[in-house]
Design a protein around this motif. Structure first.
Motif, PDB file in Angstrom:
ATOM      1  N   THR A  84       6.000   4.276  -1.878  1.00 28.35           N
ATOM      2  CA  THR A  84       7.120   3.700  -1.966  1.00 28.35           C
ATOM      3  C   THR A  84       7.706   3.219  -0.643  1.00 28.35           C
ATOM      4  O   THR A  84       7.551   4.049   0.088  1.00 28.35           O
ATOM      5  N   ASP A  85       8.148   1.904  -0.453  1.00 33.49           N
ATOM      6  CA  ASP A  85       8.446   1.525   1.077  1.00 33.49           C
ATOM      7  C   ASP A  85       9.711   2.140   1.396  1.00 33.49           C
ATOM      8  O   ASP A  85      10.709   2.742   0.681  1.00 33.49           O
ATOM      9  N   GLN A 144      12.870   1.409  -0.705  1.00 34.15           N
ATOM     10  CA  GLN A 144      12.698   1.553  -2.084  1.00 34.15           C
ATOM     11  C   GLN A 144      12.820   0.461  -2.766  1.00 34.15           C
ATOM     12  O   GLN A 144      13.269   0.283  -3.942  1.00 34.15           O
ATOM     13  N   THR A 155       3.146  -0.263   2.799  1.00 34.12           N
ATOM     14  CA  THR A 155       2.823   0.045   1.446  1.00 34.12           C
ATOM     15  C   THR A 155       1.897  -0.500   0.855  1.00 34.12           C
ATOM     16  O   THR A 155       1.589  -1.737   0.774  1.00 34.12           O
ATOM     17  N   THR A 215       7.085  -0.230  -5.078  1.00 35.23           N
ATOM     18  CA  THR A 215       6.337   0.926  -5.097  1.00 35.23           C
ATOM     19  C   THR A 215       4.812   0.487  -5.680  1.00 35.23           C
ATOM     20  O   THR A 215       4.615  -0.314  -6.526  1.00 35.23           O
TER      21      THR A 215
END
Length: 479
Positions: free
Chosen positions: A31-32, A35, A81, A38
Motif C-alpha cells: 500500500t502506498d 493509502q 507500490t 493497494t
C-alpha cells in the motif's frame, strides 16, 4: 511455473528470512504512503548485498517476473507500490543500510541505498560535516528512494536537489549487470554521466544499491526568523532581497499561508505564539560554518530593509535554540495538521520564481470558481519555486472519493495554470504510478520519446517497476 516453485528458486539464492510470502506481512509493503492504492506481490525479497540483488534480478528476468524496488515506501505518487496483477516481486533494500565510508577530506559519504536518510545525516555530522538533503520523511525514507525521485526538501535553495549531491553510484541493471561507479570525483568527464540516468527514474531503469554523496561544512551558526507578510508582499522580490544581501548564506525560505499555520497550531500541544500576516508567513534561515560571521546582525539588517519596503508586518528572530526549534516544529507539523483534519488533495506545483504570485492569484480564482467553500493549505519551499498547493478534504467527506473528484477536475485546472506559466505538475514528489497520465498530458513530446527510448534500452523486457513513470516503446497509452 507454480508459485511455490518460483519462490523456492529465490530462497535458494537468499535464505528463508530474506523471502517474505506471508500475505499479512506482504500487505505492509503493497500500500502506498497516502493509502490511495493497494497492489499485490508474489513476495517481498530482502537482500543484504549487491550480489544478491544482481542474482535476484537475473532470476526474475529468466522467469519473466516483474520487480518493484522499494526503500522506505514513502512515495506520494505510488512509485514504490506494485500493481494489482500479483505478478511482481518487491525487492526491499531495507537490510542494505550500511554506511560504507565517510571521507572528511573528500567531503563525501558512501552508503548502501537502503540507508535511512537521517542515519546518513548523523554519520556525516559525527565527522563534522553536513549532508544537506533534509525533508519531512528523513526518519524513514532511504537514499535509493531519494535518488529515484530526485528528492528536494528544505535546503534546495542553497544546496540543490539530490541530483546535485550525487557523486557516484552503484546499480543493478535489468539483466543483472552491476554498474559500479562509486567514485568521489567532482570532475569526471568520461562520456555519458550514467549515474544521472537513475536520478528521477523511480526504479524503472534498475535498482540503485549504493551511492556516494557530496557533503558540506557543518554549520556551527544559524540565524532564524519568522516573518509575518504584509498584504501584497511580493514573495519573489522578498526572496531576491534576502538571497542577495545574505551573501549566499540563505539555506531556507519556507512560505506558509495563515490556514496552514493554523492547522499546525491545532495539532501541537504547546504551540508557539507565532502567527501569519495577511499574506502568510515565511521561515527564513541563514547558516554558516564560520566562527567570524555575525549572522543575527546580518539577518536583522536584511529584514529591516524588507520592513522599510512595507513587505513585512513584523519579524521575530529566534533568540535561542528552543525558539528556533519551535519555529521549525510549526512548519514541519503542517502535513500532520492536514491529516488530522481529514486529509488533503496534494498538488506538488513548481513554477518559475517570477511567476509564484501570478500562480497563487490564478489558482485561487480557479478554486473559488469551482467551490467557494473549499479550503486550502498552501506552503512550500518557495526558495526553489515549489508550492504544496493542497485542497483540504471537507469534514465528513470521504477522502478517497473527494480526491478522485478533485483529481479529475480542479487539479487539472491547477496543473494547466502551472504549465502555462512554464511550471510543472511535480516539483519533488516524482511521477510514480499516479501521475503518469499527467506526464503524457503535459510533457514535451520529444522529451517523452527520449524517455521511452531510454527505458526500452535499459529494460527491454519491461520488468523494472512496469507501470510507473513512462511507457516503454511499443506499449500503447491506457488513456
Amino acid at each position: 511455473m507454480p508459485h511455490s516453485i518460483r519462490l523456492r528458486t529465490f530462497r535458494d539464492l537468499l535464505n528463508d528470512g530474506a523471502v517474505v510470502d506471508d500475505p499479512e506481512r506482504i500487505a505492509t509493503y503493497t500500500t502506498d504512503q497516502r493509502q490511495l492504492f493497494t497492489g499485490a506481490a508474489l513476495a517481498v525479497l530482502k537482500p543484504t548485498m549487491t550480489k544478491q540483488v544482481a542474482d535476484i534480478v537475473r532470476l526474475a528476468a529468466q522467469l519473466g517476473i516483474g520487480i518493484v524496488p522499494q526503500g522506505g515506501n514513502t512515495s506520494y505518487c505510488g512509485g514504490a507500490t506494485p500493481d494489482a496483477s500479483g505478478r511482481q516481486i518487491i525487492v526491499s533494500l531495507e537490510r542494505m543500510d550500511k554506511i560504507r565510508e565517510v571521507d572528511p577530506v573528500s567531503m563525501s559519504i558512501s552508503v548502501d541505498a537502503g540507508a535511512i536518510l537521517k542515519n546518513v545525516q548523523d554519520a556525516a555530522a559525527n565527522a563534522g560535516l553536513l549532508l544537506p538533503l533534509s525533508l519531512g520523511a528523513e526518519g524513514s525514507c532511504r537514499i535509493g528512494g531519494n535518488i529515484g525521485t530526485n528528492a528536494g526538501g528544505l535546503s534546495v535553495v542553497r544546496y540543490g536537489m539530490t541530483r546535485d549531491l550525487l557523486l557516484g553510484i552503484e546499480a543493478v541493471l535489468a539483466d543483472g549487470t552491476v554498474v559500479s561507479d562509486m567514485r568521489k570525483l567532482r570532475k569526471n568527464n568520461t562520456g555519458y554521466d550514467v549515474k544521472q540516468c537513475f536520478v528521477g527514474s523511480e526504479g524503472t531503469l534498475g535498482i540503485v544499491t549504493g551511492a556516494v554523496l557530496r557533503l558540506a561544512p557543518l554549520p556551527t551558526r544559524r540565524a532564524t526568523a519568522w516573518l509575518k507578510l504584509a498584504n501584497g508582499a511580493p514573495l519573489a522580490e522578498l526572496l531576491a532581497l534576502v538571497r542577495r544581501e545574505s551573501a549566499d548564506l540563505l539555506t531556507t525560505f519556507e512560505f506558509m499561508t495563515a490556514r496552514s499555520v493554523a492547522l499546525a497550531t491545532e495539532v501541537l500541544t504547546d504551540p508557539p505564539s507565532l502567527r501569519a500576516g495577511p499574506a502568510g508567513a515565511v521561515l527564513v534561515e541563514f547558516a554558516s560554518s564560520s566562527r567570524h560571521l555575525d549572522l543575527d546582525e546580518l539577518l536583522e539588517a536584511v529584514l529591516a530593509e524588507a520592513i522599510e519596503f512595507g513587505w513585512l508586518e513584523d519579524a521575530f528572530l529566534a533568540q535561542s535554540g528552543s525558539q528556533r526549534t519551535a519555529m521549525w516544529r510549526l512548519r514541519e507539523t503542517i502535513p500532520e495538521g492536514e491529516k488530522r483534519r481529514n486529509g488533503s488533495v496534494k498538488h506538488d506545483i513548481s513554477v518559475p520564481l517570477s511567476s509564484i504570485q501570478r500562480f497563487l492569484d490564478l489558482a485561487g480564482s480557479h478554486v473559488r470558481s469551482y467551490d467557494v467553500d473549499l479550503e486550502l493549505s498552501v506552503y512550500g519551499h518557495v526558495g526553489d519555486g515549489n508550492l504544496h498547493y493542497n485542497v483540504l478534504v471537507p469534514p465528513g467527506v470521504d477522502r478517497l472519493e473527494f480526491t478522485k473528484r478533485i483529481d479529475g477536475s480542479l487539479s487539472l485546472q491547477l496543473y494547466d495554470t502551472a504549465a502555462a506559466l512554464g511550471g510543472s505538475f511535480s516539483a519533488e514528489h516524482g511521477v510514480g504510478r499516479f501521475k503518469k497520465h499527467l506526464l503524457e498530458r503535459y510533457g514535451d513530446v520529444g522529451r517523452i520519446a527520449a524517455m521511452r527510448r531510454i527505458k526500452t534500452a535499459f529494460d527491454p523486457a519491461n520488468i523494472m517497476n512496469a507501470g510507473a513513470v513512462v511507457r516503454p516503446l511499443g506499449e500503447k497509452s491506457a488513456c
